[in-house]
Structures are given as C-alpha cells and as structure tokens.
Write a protein that holds these residues in place. Structure first.
Motif, mmCIF file in Angstrom:
data_model
loop_
_atom_site.group_PDB
_atom_site.id
_atom_site.type_symbol
_atom_site.label_atom_id
_atom_site.label_comp_id
_atom_site.label_asym_id
_atom_site.label_seq_id
_atom_site.Cartn_x
_atom_site.Cartn_y
_atom_site.Cartn_z
ATOM 1 N N THR A 126 -69.228 -47.446 -39.898
ATOM 2 C CA THR A 126 -68.511 -47.836 -38.686
ATOM 3 C C THR A 126 -67.328 -48.728 -39.020
ATOM 4 O OG1 THR A 126 -69.777 -49.877 -38.290
ATOM 5 C CG2 THR A 126 -70.695 -47.812 -37.425
ATOM 6 N N ASP A 156 -65.470 -53.294 -35.901
ATOM 7 C CA ASP A 156 -65.788 -53.580 -34.502
ATOM 8 C C ASP A 156 -66.661 -52.484 -33.874
ATOM 9 O OD1 ASP A 156 -64.054 -51.467 -34.191
ATOM 10 O OD2 ASP A 156 -62.521 -52.593 -33.088
ATOM 11 N N GLN A 157 -67.032 -51.493 -34.683
ATOM 12 C CA GLN A 157 -67.931 -50.406 -34.300
ATOM 13 C C GLN A 157 -67.370 -49.463 -33.242
ATOM 14 O OE1 GLN A 157 -72.001 -51.447 -33.626
ATOM 15 N NE2 GLN A 157 -72.136 -52.768 -35.429
ATOM 16 N N ARG A 158 -66.064 -49.461 -33.068
ATOM 17 C CA ARG A 158 -65.482 -48.499 -32.129
ATOM 18 C C ARG A 158 -65.364 -47.112 -32.750
ATOM 19 N NH1 ARG A 158 -60.087 -50.758 -29.524
ATOM 20 N NH2 ARG A 158 -59.710 -51.537 -31.641
ATOM 21 N N GLU A 204 -63.832 -46.784 -26.591
ATOM 22 C CA GLU A 204 -63.058 -47.953 -26.160
ATOM 23 C C GLU A 204 -63.678 -49.255 -26.662
ATOM 24 O OE1 GLU A 204 -60.248 -47.912 -24.612
ATOM 25 O OE2 GLU A 204 -60.098 -45.834 -23.880
ATOM 26 N N ASP A 205 -64.996 -49.284 -26.732
ATOM 27 C CA ASP A 205 -65.714 -50.462 -27.238
ATOM 28 C C ASP A 205 -67.049 -49.978 -27.813
ATOM 29 O OD1 ASP A 205 -67.831 -50.592 -25.065
ATOM 30 O OD2 ASP A 205 -66.011 -50.825 -23.855
ATOM 31 N N PRO A 206 -67.771 -50.831 -28.500
ATOM 32 C CA PRO A 206 -68.978 -50.376 -29.206
ATOM 33 C C PRO A 206 -70.043 -49.739 -28.332
ATOM 34 C CG PRO A 206 -68.301 -52.539 -29.984
ATOM 35 C CD PRO A 206 -67.465 -52.237 -28.793
ATOM 36 N N SER A 251 -69.425 -48.105 -25.293
ATOM 37 C CA SER A 251 -68.921 -47.053 -24.406
ATOM 38 C C SER A 251 -69.216 -45.667 -24.992
ATOM 39 C CB SER A 251 -67.410 -47.193 -24.207
ATOM 40 O OG SER A 251 -67.101 -48.417 -23.557
ATOM 41 N N ARG A 283 -64.811 -41.420 -26.693
ATOM 42 C CA ARG A 283 -63.649 -40.833 -26.040
ATOM 43 C C ARG A 283 -63.409 -39.425 -26.589
ATOM 44 N NH1 ARG A 283 -59.235 -42.437 -23.129
ATOM 45 N NH2 ARG A 283 -57.284 -41.348 -23.530
ATOM 46 N N TYR A 313 -56.797 -47.876 -37.749
ATOM 47 C CA TYR A 313 -57.586 -49.072 -37.449
ATOM 48 C C TYR A 313 -56.936 -50.319 -38.046
ATOM 49 C CZ TYR A 313 -61.459 -52.267 -36.887
ATOM 50 O OH TYR A 313 -62.225 -53.356 -36.533
ATOM 51 N N ASP A 362 -55.582 -55.370 -29.986
ATOM 52 C CA ASP A 362 -56.495 -55.331 -28.844
ATOM 53 C C ASP A 362 -55.974 -54.435 -27.725
ATOM 54 O OD1 ASP A 362 -58.160 -57.050 -30.148
ATOM 55 O OD2 ASP A 362 -57.361 -58.862 -29.198
ATOM 56 N N SER A 363 -54.669 -54.330 -27.617
ATOM 57 C CA SER A 363 -54.088 -53.549 -26.519
ATOM 58 C C SER A 363 -53.576 -52.180 -26.959
ATOM 59 C CB SER A 363 -52.920 -54.330 -25.886
ATOM 60 O OG SER A 363 -51.926 -54.613 -26.856
#
Length: 315
Positions: free
Chosen positions: A54, A57-59, A78-80, A82, A85, A110, A115-116
């Motif tokens: 991973t 941040d595990q996304r 989007e986050d760990p 979710s 996508r 990566y 963050d955005s």
C-alpha cells in the motif's frame, strides 16, 4: 507442457524472450513490485491475497493473489476506508514487466500528490484515444471488424491488442482490456481497467507493452503454444569482472617469486669479468686434462719418440 521432463536442466536455462508481451509470467512478480518496494508490505499468507503493498496513506493498494487467475488487483481510493475509485486487474499470464508500467507511474503520482491534488484519482479523458496513444504511436492499427460500440487496436504481429468498450456502462465495469497471446487459460495475458481509471495510467501500462527489449525467463515458463510466436535467445555468459587491485599479500608473493627467479638465474650465469676469466681457466684446465687422459699410454719397454738408443753391448 506436461510432456516435458521436469528434471531436464535445459528447461531451467535462462533465455531472452521477445516480444515481451508474449513472455508470460515468471511467477514472482518482482518487476511489478520493484517501483513500490519502499511502500509498506503486508504478508497475508492465509488469504487469497498473499501480499498487499500500500501507499503510506493506504489510498493505493496493490494486491498479489498468487494462486488465482487474476494475479494482480490494483485500486485507488479517495481515502483508506472509501470504496475504490478505479480497479485494474492483471491475470496470471501477464508479464510483471507490464504491471510495472502501472506501478511505476503510480509511485511517481503519489510522490507528487498533495492533499488537494492526486493525479492517480483524476477523471479519465473524454477521448479513448488518449489512453492507448502509445500503441498507435508504435504502429498498432485499428481493427475494422470490432463489434459495434467497441474499438480494437491490434499489434503489427497480430498477437496483442486492446479492446475499448465505449457502450454505456457502470463506473465499476471494465471498459478497456489490454491482451496478448492466443486465446486460452495459459496463453492469453489480460489487463483490464474499470471506467474511471485515469487515462494516463492506462497509457503507461500500454507503453510497457510496446517496449521492444527482451525479458529473461526460464525455458519451462514459456508455454509450448507460444514458443513458435516468440524469439528465444540463450542468455550470454556474464562479462568478465574488472581485475581487482592486488592485496598486500599478493604484492609480497610476487616479490618473493621474482627474487627466487633472479637467484636461480644468477646461479646459472656469471655476473662479472672475473667470473668469466675463472670459468675460461677452468675450461682450459679441464680440456687439457681430458686430452692427456685420452692419449694412449706407451708400451712397456718402448723408447720415447726422438731418443737415441744405445745398444747394451757398446756400453
């Protein structure tokens, strides 16, 4: 492959195989994991997913399913916690070098993500051609016989291609499939991407398929149904290594050997004019002695040559 002798050393020789997309998997996946070797690794030997790598941040998640038909499953979210996508899957025949095209770009995305803004989560291009441009740039051509609503682009040798499904579908449906090799469980490599996969990630995977560099495999890893479609070249012996610098022990041994050699030559050859004169004198003496010893001794009672004999009765 079952007719081969499993213990034949010939089958385990390393060979170069090209084109790479027909080389099959070597069973390890090392090339695919290499670009993200610095990411956290999770060994899950008890589950179908044996290894999970991973992003910190595990996304991003890269799963290795060592015993399944779908050998690789790669997702981004989007986050760990979710739902993914997008999802990319690679089957058990796909060379890990093709997977590396995707993992290399994911690692780069990566490293530059904020963050955005994370490029690995961007929407795909509206134009299907953007995702497969490396193939068309390499001379792959569109097949006019593709099913309506789909586009298929074929490699010049006819042994690889990409199928693009432009029909309406759900976000989780697979819409682009890269393939290589004849149809069959052990011969057809496939990489499938769901609808929201960023176009540049598919393009990176497609670009790996156009790489003309051969890859190394053991002979037995090439399916017999594919052997006639690839070029196989034995791996050359390793190049000679650069000679190492001599160690102090090497220098000492060389000096001793050279000194012994000089001493042996000195014992065999004179070194001064005096030595030469002495040797010449010894040689003359030896020759004279030899000549005297080789002359026949006079017979008993014989007079010396040139002497005047005086008869006994005249005395």
């Amino acid at each position: 492959m079952s007719t081969r002798n499993a213990y034949d050393p010939y089958l385990y020789q390393d060979v170069w195989v090209s084109p790479m997309y027909l080389a099959g998997s070597n069973g390890t996946g090392d090339a695919g994991f290499a670009p993200i070797a610095h990411w956290p690794h999770h060994n899950l030997d008890d589950g179908p997913c044996q290894l999970l790598v991973t992003s910190p941040d595990q996304r991003i998640r890269i799963g290795w399913f060592g015993d399944d038909f779908e050998l690789w499953k790669i997702t981004a979210a989007e986050d760990p916690v979710s739902a993914p996508r997008w999802t990319a899957t690679f089957n058990h025949v796909t060379p890990a070098e093709i997977v590396a095209g995707l993992t290399t770009t994911l690692a780069h995305d990566y490293s530059e993500a904020t963050d955005s803004n994370a490029r690995f989560l961007t929407n795909p291009s509206l134009y299907w051609a953007d995702a497969v441009r490396p193939l068309t740039d390499a001379g792959w051509i569109r097949d006019g016989g593709a099913e309506r609503g789909t586009v298929e682009i074929i490699a010049p040798d006819g042994q690889a291609g990409v199928l693009i499904d432009n029909r309406l579908s759900d976000w989780d449906d697979e819409t682009i499939t890269l393939w290589a090799g004849p149809p069959g469980w052990g011969t057809r490599a496939e990489a499938a991407f769901t609808a929201r996969t960023p176009s540049h990630l598919i393009a990176a995977t497609a670009a790996a398929m156009t790489d003309v560099a051969p890859v190394i495999r053991e002979r037995h890893q090439i399916d017999r149904k594919v052997e006639h479609l690839v070029t196989i070249t034995p791996v050359s012996p390793a190049a000679p290594q650069t000679p190492r610098a001599p160690t102090p022990l090497d220098v000492h041994r060389t000096a001793v050997a050279q000194a012994a050699d000089r001493a042996a030559r000195a014992a065999r050859a004179p070194q001064t004019a005096a030595d030469l004169r002495a040797m010449a004198a010894r040689s003359r003496t030896a020759t004279s002695t030899q000549m005297r010893s080789s002359s026949p001794a006079p017979a008993l009672g014989a007079r010396p040559l040139g002497s005047t004999a005086v008869p006994r009765h005249n005395r």
